[in-house]
Structure formats: structure tokens, C-alpha cells
Design a protein around this motif. Structure first.
Motif, PDB file in Angstrom:
ATOM      1  N   GLN A 188     192.614 -21.554  11.889  1.00 20.90           N
ATOM      2  CA  GLN A 188     191.743 -22.213  12.876  1.00 20.90           C
ATOM      3  C   GLN A 188     190.702 -23.088  12.169  1.00 20.90           C
ATOM      4  OE1 GLN A 188     190.033 -19.398  15.631  1.00 20.90           O
ATOM      5  NE2 GLN A 188     192.003 -18.928  16.565  1.00 20.90           N
ATOM      6  N   ARG A 228     181.923 -16.047  19.617  1.00 18.48           N
ATOM      7  CA  ARG A 228     183.237 -16.177  20.259  1.00 18.48           C
ATOM      8  C   ARG A 228     183.858 -17.539  19.993  1.00 18.48           C
ATOM      9  NH1 ARG A 228     182.704 -16.356  25.897  1.00 18.48           N
ATOM     10  NH2 ARG A 228     180.818 -17.502  25.411  1.00 18.48           N
ATOM     11  N   LYS A 229     182.978 -18.523  19.711  1.00 20.77           N
ATOM     12  CA  LYS A 229     183.473 -19.898  19.547  1.00 20.77           C
ATOM     13  C   LYS A 229     183.844 -20.219  18.101  1.00 20.77           C
ATOM     14  CE  LYS A 229     182.372 -20.683  23.850  1.00 20.77           C
ATOM     15  NZ  LYS A 229     183.376 -20.849  24.875  1.00 20.77           N
ATOM     16  N   PHE A 230     183.433 -19.378  17.172  1.00 24.20           N
ATOM     17  CA  PHE A 230     183.692 -19.650  15.756  1.00 24.20           C
ATOM     18  C   PHE A 230     185.198 -19.647  15.473  1.00 24.20           C
ATOM     19  CE2 PHE A 230     179.555 -17.945  13.586  1.00 24.20           C
ATOM     20  CZ  PHE A 230     178.828 -18.881  14.261  1.00 24.20           C
ATOM     21  N   PRO A 231     185.621 -20.384  14.444  1.00 23.53           N
ATOM     22  CA  PRO A 231     186.999 -20.213  13.985  1.00 23.53           C
ATOM     23  C   PRO A 231     187.175 -18.753  13.562  1.00 23.53           C
ATOM     24  CG  PRO A 231     185.899 -22.009  12.797  1.00 23.53           C
ATOM     25  CD  PRO A 231     184.853 -21.336  13.613  1.00 23.53           C
ATOM     26  N   ALA A 232     188.283 -18.132  13.982  1.00 26.12           N
ATOM     27  CA  ALA A 232     188.440 -16.698  13.749  1.00 26.12           C
ATOM     28  C   ALA A 232     189.341 -16.382  12.556  1.00 26.12           C
ATOM     29  CB  ALA A 232     188.991 -16.031  15.008  1.00 26.12           C
ATOM     30  N   PHE A 261     190.589 -27.174  12.414  1.00 22.24           N
ATOM     31  CA  PHE A 261     189.398 -27.860  12.917  1.00 22.24           C
ATOM     32  C   PHE A 261     188.847 -28.837  11.890  1.00 22.24           C
ATOM     33  CE2 PHE A 261     185.104 -28.736  14.111  1.00 22.24           C
ATOM     34  CZ  PHE A 261     185.175 -28.836  15.494  1.00 22.24           C
TER      35      PHE A 261
END
Lengths: 261, 239
Positions: free
Chosen positions: A105, A97-101, A109
Motif C-alpha cells: 500500500q 485507519r487511513k494510513f498505508p497498512a 501510494f
């Protein structure tokens, strides 16, 4: 019906937020904590080869339940592997859920990370990157452990490195695990405020030092262990597949001390 | 004579169709105790009247002059040029906020939205009587509230946050700190359940990835790490 409405609106019929994000955050941390501590234990067990082949053999047999099953049963290892694999899958699903999607993004980052040059921000990226790598590296390892637990042993594990050509996987997996685990434990502490005490800033500096000490300790131990298995694997290349036989076995004979006539 | 320093500032007007983003380079002589505010004012007066940047108090109180200084968000009025030994300073506007022009961003609009989102005001059932003194609270409780109420909404924690840059709807450390401020205030009758409704999701406290660049760059040295962890523990404990 309420699930349909909640899924559609993003809030319950009473207009309340779901408790699920809280649970997901909790379980991401809980599974991560379990896995990080499990990997500490795991490293101590596999590094038993640095003591001797016999010692590693007896550790293997211990996990096969030799103390309550005659000769041990590798299926017990498969059960343990299945449990750990399940926890890994849960942790991976939650942490994803925390990964760049998407590319934007990721780009935002990376640009920010390079610009700000902030250690904990960079460590997060390393954590995400190694986590992603472990989707594949850990799966390769765990599938073998799940299906061929009987091959774990001083010769079996060493043959896997050399004759089975798994050493590159294990080298990368070692790096990924040690960075990911130690950064993760540090992050758990600052995320939940563990060990914070009266001075959170001071504690954080100490936690960071401990984190690096743990990373280095387990990397050195892991590399030494990997080298030991590779050395045995090279020496044992001609007899790959032949199982290890312990050099000496001490049999304890119970004696009731009665003198028989 | 002081040394010569080089300031490279990003120039771009998003409202102009012809404006192209580029770094403008200014060389000027460093003076004693020169801050970026002093340097930028000199540049605007003597070299480039068109350069936009924000300032009000010049003393680190108003929180207007946040900008990216060599990639790190800082208050320009409190940043000394002598702290950059190679004498080259790159200035960019803070990300995450609406760019007005060059180094000037609209933090106010974002902060207003954040304040409304976390309902940044005392919620009480009592009818306030402004002719009377507020109900007294314990001095140490008051100190704890004032400690985290020192936020000047400069936006540095937001610009420093990798999470926020990936996920524009993230409430940011300033928002979570604000919730912690009202949670600590006995004048506010809101319960943890009420605060959960404000920040109990992946755009709120559970979206924070604990990168802690907020804590490390806050010019007011607010205990953001502790306060976010505190709110996380509180809200995760709800059934």
C-alpha cells in the motif's frame, strides 16, 4: 449474541450495515477540528513570550486559575492536558485507519504520488507523515506538561528548551503541528463541503490560499516564539530551574470611598 | 516539418510467460493538432504493430482511451502532443484496472462490477409501462441529475485516486457519483438508509480521503468533490 453475529458476518442480524464507520469518520473530523483550533489558541498563548516575560507569566497564571484560586494551581493545567491528550489519542486511533497498512500500500501510494504530482495527494502524504511523527513528538511534550505543569513559565519553559535539551523536539513538533493542522483544516472543508457556496472549484482555490497563509503565519510565529524561549534559556542557563518572579505587581485595593472619622 | 517527439510506452503482456515489462521508445514527427490517438495510431501502423491501446470515438465521448500520460490519467484522444514542450511523453496503462496488454486495460469489467455494487438502476415500486412517457420531474431537478449523469466511465477518477490504489475495494469517485445521481433522481424511491447499505462503510464514502485527484482530472468536469461531500453529509446524519 447479536454482537457476535455482527462481528462474524460484518452485518447485523437484520442484514444491515453498521453505523460505526459513519461515526468514526465524523469523530475523526470532529476531534481533528478541535485539535487544530486548540493549537491556534495554544500558539497565541505560548507566543505571549514575544510581548514580555511578565505577560507570558500572567497568561500561565491565568490557566492555573489565579482568578479564583489564590496563587493558582498547576493541577488545573494537568487536567486540561489530560483532556487534550485523550482527544489526541482518539484522533490518532481514528486517523490511523487511513494510513498505508503494509508495504504494498505504501509503495503503491508513493509511486502514484510521484507520478501524478498532484498537490492535494502530496499534502495528504505530508499529513499522514506528520501525524505519525506526532505520535512520538506530541507524547513527549504532553507527558512533561501532564506531570510538571508547575514548570511552565518564562524561565521554566525556556530552561526546558536549552538545559532540558527539548528544543529539537519542539522544532520538529512545531513543523509537524503547523503542516498537519492547516492541511487538516483545509481537508475538513473540502471533505464536508464547508464554505462551498455556488462555485466549489473557486472556493477550493481560495481555501488553498488561506491554508498556505495559515501555515506560514503560524510557522513564523512559532519559530519566533521558539527562538525567544531558546534565547532566554541560553541567558538563564546558569540558573536553570530557578522560577520567574514577575517584575512588578499591581495590587488593586478596593476602596469603598467612605471617609472614616 | 514539425518537431520530433518521443513517445515512451510501457509494453507488457501479463498473459505471456515470456513478456517482460519495459518502455518502448518511438520517435516520430509531430503534425498539426496531433493528439496521442493520432500519434499512437501512426506508431502502430508504421513502427510497432504489436502495440496495444484502446480507442473508439476519438472525440472524448466514449471514455475508452484513458491512460497515464507523464503520470497523469488523461483521455489520449483529447491530449495534444504540443502541450508537452520537451516533446517526451511517457505512456502507461491506468492502474487499478485489470491490465490487458501494454496501454490497454479492462475498465468495462470493473465498471460493471461497480454498477452492480451501487445498484445503478432506478428502484421503484411502480410497474414501469414502457408505452407511456416517464413521470415528469421539475426541469432544474432533471438538469441536476443529467449534470452528474454525464459520466462516461472512463476510469480516470479511479486511476487518479491514491485511496483506490492503496485499497482495491474502494468504490471510487465514479461509484459515489453514481449513488449521488440516483439520490437526486425523484424516479428512484431509495432512501438514504438504502444508499447507506451500498456505500456506508470504509470501502464506500467513509473511505474517501478527499485527495480530490478525481475532481481535478475528470475529463467531463463532474462536480465530484461536491457530490462526495454531499453523500458523506447525508449518510453521516443517519441515526
Amino acid at each position: 449474541m447479536s454482537n457476535l453475529i455482527e462481528g462474524f458476518l460484518g452485518k447485523s442480524v437484520e442484514g444491515k450495515k453498521s453505523r460505526m464507520p459513519a461515526r468514526l469518520d465524523y469523530w475523526q473530523s470532529a476531534t481533528g477540528l478541535f485539535l487544530a483550533l486548540f493549537m491556534w489558541g495554544h500558539m497565541f498563548f505560548v507566543s505571549s513570550i514575544l510581548v514580555s516575560k511578565d505577560f507570558m507569566y500572567s497568561v500561565t497564571k491565568m490557566f492555573e486559575g489565579v482568578s479564583f484560586i489564590k496563587g493558582g494551581n498547576p493541577f488545573l493545567v494537568s487536567i486540561a492536558v489530560a483532556i487534550v491528550l485523550t482527544i489526541i489519542i482518539i484522533h490518532a486511533a481514528l486517523a490511523m485507519r487511513k494510513f498505508p497498512a503494509n508495504y504494498r500500500q505504501y509503495q503503491a501510494f508513493r509511486t502514484h504520488m510521484k507520478m501524478i504530482d498532484h498537490e492535494d495527494t502530496t499534502l495528504w502524504f505530508i499529513q499522514a507523515f506528520t501525524g505519525f511523527a506526532m505520535f512520538f513528538l506530541a507524547s513527549a511534550h504532553l507527558f512533561i506538561m501532564l506531570t510538571k505543569p508547575e514548570t511552565i513559565g518564562p524561565f521554566g519553559s525556556a530552561d526546558r528548551m536549552i538545559s532540558g535539551w527539548m528544543w529539537p523536539v519542539y522544532l520538529l513538533l512545531l513543523l509537524a503541528v503547523e503542516f498537519h493542522g492547516s492541511i487538516g483544516l483545509y481537508r475538513l472543508c473540502v471533505k464536508w463541503g464547508w464554505f462551498e457556496g455556488d462555485n466549489a472549484k473557486e472556493t477550493r482555490v481560495k481555501l488553498k490560499k488561506v491554508k498556505w497563509a495559515i501555515t506560514i503565519f503560524f510557522l513564523v510565529l512559532g519559530l519566533a516564539t521558539l527562538a525567544a524561549y531558546m534565547k532566554i534559556g541560553l541567558e538563564h542557563r546558569d540558573q536553570a530551574g530557578v522560577r520567574y518572579q514577575p517584575t512588578a505587581q499591581v495590587q488593586m485595593i478596593k476602596n469603598d470611598m467612605k471617609v472614616r472619622a | 516539418m514539425g518537431r520530433m517527439i518521443t513517445i515512451k510506452a510501457l509494453k507488457y503482456n501479463p498473459n505471456s510467460k515470456v513478456s517482460k515489462a519495459h518502455f518502448a521508445k518511438y520517435e516520430l514527427e509531430e503534425t498539426d493538432g496531433m493528439t496521442l490517438f493520432v500519434a499512437l495510431t501512426k506508431i502502430r501502423e508504421e513502427m510497432d504493430h504489436d502495440l496495444s491501446f484502446d480507442f473508439v470515438c476519438r472525440a472524448g465521448i466514449c471514455g475508452s482511451c484513458g491512460m497515464m500520460v507523464n503520470g497523469v490519467p488523461k483521455l489520449a484522444c483529447r491530449t495534444l502532443t504540443k502541450d508537452y514542450p520537451d516533446g517526451v511523453i511517457q505512456l502507461m496503462p491506468m492502474p487499478a484496472f485489470k491490465l490487458i496488454k501494454d496501454l490497454s486495460v479492462n475498465t468495462g469489467e470493473w465498471m460493471e462490477g461497480m454498477s452492480k455494487r451501487v445498484e445503478s438502476w432506478i428502484h421503484t415500486n411502480e410497474e414501469p409501462d414502457y408505452s407511456k412517457l416517464e413521470k415528469p420531474i421539475e426541469p432544474d431537478v432533471a438538469d441536476a441529475v443529467f449534470e452528474i449523469d454525464r459520466c462516461v466511465e472512463c476510469g480516470i477518477c479511479v486511476a487518479a485516486c491514491g485511496t483506490k490504489l492503496m485499497r482495491p475495494d474502494f468504490v471510487g469517485a465514479v461509484g459515489l457519483n453514481r449513488v449521488a445521481r440516483f439520490e437526486a433522481d425523484p424516479h428512484d424511491n431509495r432512501t438514504d438508509e438504502d444508499f447507506y447499505e451500498l456505500v456506508g462503510d470504509d470501502n464506500g464514502v467513509f473511505g474517501c480521503m478527499s485527495l480530490l485527484a478525481c475532481e481535478d482530472n475528470c475529463p467531463k468536469h463532474l462536480p465530484l468533490q461536491s457530490k462526495i461531500a454531499y453523500m458523506r453529509r447525508k449518510l453521516v446524519a443517519l441515526r
